[in-house]
Write an enzyme that holds these catalytic residues in place. Structure first.
Site: not given
Length: 324
Positions: A60-64
């Site tokens: 989920v970090y920075s949308d992958g």
């Protein structure tokens, strides 16, 4: 750099884990303060040079894009078999049904997406980012077991939850012959020690390695209480809700010992955490070169019992924080 076994496993990890939430495309996801790929790569390289072999990110970090940046950097700066690569699953990756959570469908889908983004055939540690109250824990544990048996993860771990939840998951895994969690990534630092009541003793009893997140309390332990802080801290509403004004005395104690020792506040706060029973490797974020240097130096900083008493004496009980 020193190394420890992760819990009761045979896996050697550095006493510092580089947390990679800070690396990602700024306009993707919810962390507008992240470093882009060009700015991120030197930190991964320096970590490898310093002997850090443990890297933690999440789908989920920075949308992958954190996984993408970290995967490419590690491929350039390190041998895959020398790195302990960890990622997480739970957060919502797309709108609509089955876009997040810990269902069998979500886990088996997201591990493949994470491997693709990381550019690897497996992760060393696959962690559930939070507890999913909407999915039977048996379904989650069996799916994670299947991920391990498919060779897509070497070990599994968990993150912030109640001790009873963690204990239930471990019991069900053992009962069914499924893979058990080997690590707990929890919220633990000088300003938040509620984990010492139940989770830390449980992990010690079960041989589970502890890899705390936010070991510097979102930076509150590294600067004067009234200082403005970083762009991240100023925009991190959730992070600001984790701590309270009475914590000022603890921050002052950190500053006092740092001044006496001629070291930074970050080194003192991390050295205290590294001294705590059961703690394997704090997860340290780094967006400035000094952040990494402080983390590495903290491994060799030995605090006295009296210094630890001064750091601990002003702590007061508080409500649970960090599970959201």
């Amino acid at each position: 750099m020193d190394y420890l076994k992760l819990g009761s496993t045979g896996l050697d990890v550095s006493r510092v884990c580089l947390g990679c939430m800070s690396y990602g495309v700024p306009d993707r996801g919810t962390h507008g303060w992240t470093l882009d790929e060009e700015a991120s790569r030197p930190f991964v390289r320096r970590a490898v040079e310093a002997g850090i072999n443990f890297f933690d990110t999440a789908n989920v970090y920075s949308d992958g894009t954190s996984e993408e940046i970290v995967g490419r950097a590690l491929a350039d700066f390190a041998r895959r078999d020398e790195i302990v690569l960890a990622t997480k699953v739970h957060g919502r990756m797309r709108p609509g049904p089955n876009g997040g959570g810990l269902s069998r469908k979500a886990i088996l889908t997201e591990i493949d997406h994470s491997l693709r983004r990381l550019g690897t055939d497996y992760v060393d540690l696959y962690q559930i980012h939070r507890w999913d109250p909407l999915t039977p824990v048996e379904e989650t544990m069996e799916a994670l077991h299947d991920v391990v048996k498919a060779g897509k993860a070497r070990y599994i771990g968990a993150s912030s939850m109640h001790a009873w939840q963690f204990s239930k998951a471990q019991y069900l895994a053992e009962r069914h012959g499924w893979t058990r969690f080997v690590s707990m990534q929890n919220h633990y630092n000088l300003l938040y020690r509620e984990e010492e009541r139940e989770m830390m003793p449980l992990c010690a009893d079960q041989g589970v390695g502890v890899i705390p997140w936010s070991p510097l309390a979102r930076g509150r332990l590294t600067r004067a209480w009234d200082a403005s802080g970083s762009a991240r801290s100023r925009s991190d509403g959730w992070g600001m809700s984790l701590y309270r004004d009475t914590d000022r005395r603890i921050v002052d104690a950190v500053a006092g010992i740092a001044d006496e020792r001629g070291v930074t506040r970050a080194q003192v706060a991390l050295a205290w955490l590294l001294r705590q029973p059961g703690v394997t490797a704090p997860i340290v974020g780094a967006t400035k070169p000094q952040h990494l240097e402080d983390a590495v130096a903290a491994v060799d900083l030995r605090l006295s019992d009296e210094e630890c008493r001064r750091l601990e004496e002003h702590y007061t009980p508080r409500g649970i924080a960090g599970f959201a």
